[in-house]
Design an enzyme around this catalytic site. Structure first.
Site, mmCIF file in Angstrom:
data_model
loop_
_atom_site.group_PDB
_atom_site.id
_atom_site.type_symbol
_atom_site.label_atom_id
_atom_site.label_comp_id
_atom_site.label_asym_id
_atom_site.label_seq_id
_atom_site.Cartn_x
_atom_site.Cartn_y
_atom_site.Cartn_z
ATOM 1 N N SER A 52 0.885 -0.830 0.094
ATOM 2 C CA SER A 52 -0.183 -0.028 -0.126
ATOM 3 C C SER A 52 1.046 1.439 -0.032
ATOM 4 O O SER A 52 0.391 2.350 0.224
ATOM 5 C CB SER A 52 -0.594 0.144 1.299
ATOM 6 O OG SER A 52 -2.257 -0.572 1.056
ATOM 7 N N LYS A 55 0.294 3.857 -2.572
ATOM 8 C CA LYS A 55 -1.388 4.611 -2.235
ATOM 9 C C LYS A 55 -0.498 5.900 -2.611
ATOM 10 O O LYS A 55 -0.846 7.094 -3.005
ATOM 11 C CB LYS A 55 -2.126 4.529 -1.574
ATOM 12 C CG LYS A 55 -2.587 3.443 -1.765
ATOM 13 C CD LYS A 55 -3.926 3.382 -0.340
ATOM 14 C CE LYS A 55 -4.615 2.373 0.004
ATOM 15 N NZ LYS A 55 -4.302 0.841 -0.740
ATOM 16 N N SER A 116 -6.369 3.239 4.385
ATOM 17 C CA SER A 116 -5.407 2.536 3.689
ATOM 18 C C SER A 116 -6.810 1.578 2.793
ATOM 19 O O SER A 116 -6.286 0.800 2.815
ATOM 20 C CB SER A 116 -4.363 1.364 4.093
ATOM 21 O OG SER A 116 -3.413 1.432 2.474
ATOM 22 N N LYS A 243 2.924 6.653 4.791
ATOM 23 C CA LYS A 243 2.150 5.606 4.513
ATOM 24 C C LYS A 243 2.871 3.897 4.911
ATOM 25 O O LYS A 243 4.108 4.484 4.440
ATOM 26 C CB LYS A 243 2.095 5.767 3.009
ATOM 27 C CG LYS A 243 1.270 4.496 1.810
ATOM 28 C CD LYS A 243 -0.156 5.231 2.472
ATOM 29 C CE LYS A 243 -1.742 3.926 2.779
ATOM 30 N NZ LYS A 243 -1.836 3.027 4.045
#
Length: 432
Positions: A52, A55, A116, A243
Site C-alpha cells: 500500500s 498509494k 488505506s 504510508k
C-alpha cells in the site's frame, strides 16, 4: 558549465564516522527531505513489492488533479460494481461503499490516506482517469517524469492483482504486484512531500469517521502508529506521515516522515517481519538521523566568493562586475563536520566568452552561476538525484549595459596608442 574552484577552504579536519544504525529489514533508507541527501542506505537498489505504499503515487496524481482543476474535492464519485464488491472484503483494508449513497472525492481520499482503503483508491482512480487501467498508465508515466529509477506499477491500491477477482487493470498479470526499490520509494515520497505538502495534513490525522451510509459510520484509525494519538508504544515526536503497506509478498513496510528543529527526514523500511517491527526499525532510523545530523547555514545571503567575487566583463560600459549569492545556503551535515565543506564557484558557460569573461549586457540580480559546497570528508555523500546538491545561485550585483559603438571605438583607439607608448617606452628604457 565552467568550474572555477575557490582557493578558500573552510578547513579539513578528518572526523571518524560513528557506526551506522542496524536496521532489520529487507531494505531501508534515510533521507533529508529538503535536499534529498541520503544519510543512510541499505540494499536500496533491489526492486521489491511495496504493497500500500503504492498509494503515495495515487495520492500524488489525485492532488495534482485537484491543483490543475480537473477534479474537485466536492465531486461526487461513482461506485462501480467491482469497487462495490471489493469494498465488502473485510479481510482487506476497506470501508464499505454503497451504490445508492453519495461519496465525495475528499471523503474517499481521507479513507485512502488514513485507513488505506483499497476500494476507495480504485474509485478515485476511475474518477481521475476514467478507468484504473488508464490511471495505472498515468502512474508509470508520472514515475518516469519524476525520475524514479526503478518502478513497476500494475494497480492503484497496492494489493496483489490476485486480490482483485479478475478485475485487475488491462495489460497487467493476474498475480502481479507493484514493485519499486527503496530508493525509488524515497524519491516518490520526496516529491509527494515537496510538491504537495498538504498531503501531511491528512496523513497526520489519527482517527476519523467515515459515513458509509445513512446509518453506517466507520471509525477509521490511522495505520501509522507513529503519529500522536494512535499507539503510545510507537508514537514518535515529530512524526506526521506517511504510508504503511503490507502484503504477503511485501511483508510489513512503511514510508515515514518526521520533522524536528526545521529538519525533516524521510525513511523507508521494506520487508520488516511484523507491524511493530516496521515502526521500531523506522524509529531507529529517525533516532540516527536526528541524533547525528543537523541543519546549519554555511554560507550567508550576499556571500562573496573569496578571490572570485569580481569577474571581468567584455563589451560593457563597465569592465567588471561583482557577484554574490542571492540566498543563504543551509545544509544538513553530520555532527562536527561543518569544517569539512568548502565552497566552489561554477559560472554559467553561456554567459562567458573564450577568455572566461562575461559578455555584456548583464542585469542586476541576473543569475550568473552557483556556489556549491564540496564535501572533503571520507564518507561517500549521495543524493536521491544526481543533479541535486548543496548549492545556491550566484547573481550579478550590478547591471552592466552594453557599451555603444563610439565607446568601443574609443577604447580601441586608447588601447592602440597605449600599446605604441608602451613599445616606445620599452625601447627608450632599453637604450639606458
Amino acid at each position: 558549465m565552467m568550474a572555477a574552484s575557490l582557493a578558500l577552504t573552510i578547513g579539513l579536519n578528518p572526523h571518524t564516522a560513528e557506526a551506522a544504525v542496524d536496521v532489520n529489514a529487507s531494505a531501508s533508507i534515510l533521507v533529508d527531505a529538503d535536499s534529498g541527501k541520503i544519510l543512510f542506505a541499505d540494499n536500496i537498489d533491489d526492486q521489491l513489492p511495496i504493497a500500500s505504499m503504492t498509494k503515495m503515487m495515487s495520492e500524488y496524481l489525485i492532488l495534482e488533479a485537484i491543483d490543475q482543476g480537473t477534479i474537485n474535492w466536492d465531486d461526487e464519485v461513482s461506485i462501480s460494481d467491482p469497487v462495490r464488491a471489493l469494498s465488502l472484503k473485510i479481510d482487506l483494508s476497506n470501508v464499505p461503499l454503497r451504490q445508492d449513497y453519495t461519496y465525495t472525492v475528499e471523503e474517499l481520499y481521507q479513507s485512502m490516506a488514513i485507513y488505506s482503503a483499497n476500494a476507495s483508491t480504485i474509485a478515485l482512480a476511475e474518477h481521475v482517469a476514467g478507468s484504473e487501467t488508464d490511471f495505472v498508465q498515468m502512474m508509470n508515466d508520472k514515475a518516469g517524469e519524476l525520475g524514479l529509477e526503478s518502478y513497476s506499477f500494475v494497480n492503484s491500491s497496492g494489493l496483489n492483482n490476485s486480490d482483485l477477482a479478475g478485475n485487475h487493470p488491462e495489460g497487467t498479470e493476474a498475480d502481479a504486484e507493484n514493485e519499486l526499490t527503496a530508493k525509488s520509494v524515497a524519491q516518490l515520497a520526496y516529491h509527494l512531500i515537496n510538491d504537495h505538502p498538504e498531503v501531511l495534513e491528512t496523513a497526520s490525522i489519527p482517527e476519523l469517521e467515515f459515513q458509509a451510509g445513512e446509518e453506517e459510520v466507520i471509525q477509521m484509525q490511522n495505520w501509522n502508529w507513529m503519529i500522536p494519538g494512535v499507539n503510545a508504544q510507537h508514537e514518535y515526536d515529530g512524526a506526521d506521515g506517511l504510508k504503511t503497506g503490507f502484503t504477503s509478498g511485501a511483508g510489513n513496510s512503511f514510508t515515514g516522515t518526521a520533522s524536528r528543529d526545521d529538519m525533516r527526514l524521510i525513511t523507508v523500511v521494506m520487508g520488516a517481519v511484523t507491524r511493530d517491527d516496521r515502526f521500531d526499525e523506522t524509529a531507529k532510523l529517525f533516532d540516527y538521523g536526528f541524533d547525528n545530523f543537523h541543519e546549519v547555514e554555511l554560507l550567508p545571503e550576499g556571500y562573496k566568493p573569496d578571490g572570485e567575487d569580481v569577474i571581468p566583463v567584455t563589451g560593457g560600459k563597465e569592465n567588471e562586475v561583482s557577484i554574490s549569492t542571492s540566498e543563504a545556503l543551509s545544509v544538513v551535515v553530520k555532527n562536527d563536520e561543518e569544517e569539512l565543506y568548502s565552497p566552489e564557484v561554477t559560472l554559467s558557460e553561456e554567459l562567458l566568452n573564450e577568455d572566461g569573461e562575461f559578455v555584456a549586457p548583464l542585469e542586476e540580480g541576473q543569475e550568473v552561476g552557483e556556489v556549491q559546497l564540496a564535501y572533503n570528508g571520507e564518507e561517500d555523500v549521495q543524493y536521491l538525484y544526481d543533479n541535486r546538491s548543496n548549492s545556491t545561485p550566484l547573481v550579478a550585483d550590478q547591471a552592466v549595459e552594453k557599451a555603444s559603438w563610439f565607446t568601443m571605438s574609443m577604447r580601441g583607439i586608447g588601447s592602440f596608442f597605449s600599446g605604441i607608448w608602451t613599445s616606445v617606452s620599452d625601447t627608450v628604457t632599453g637604450w639606458f
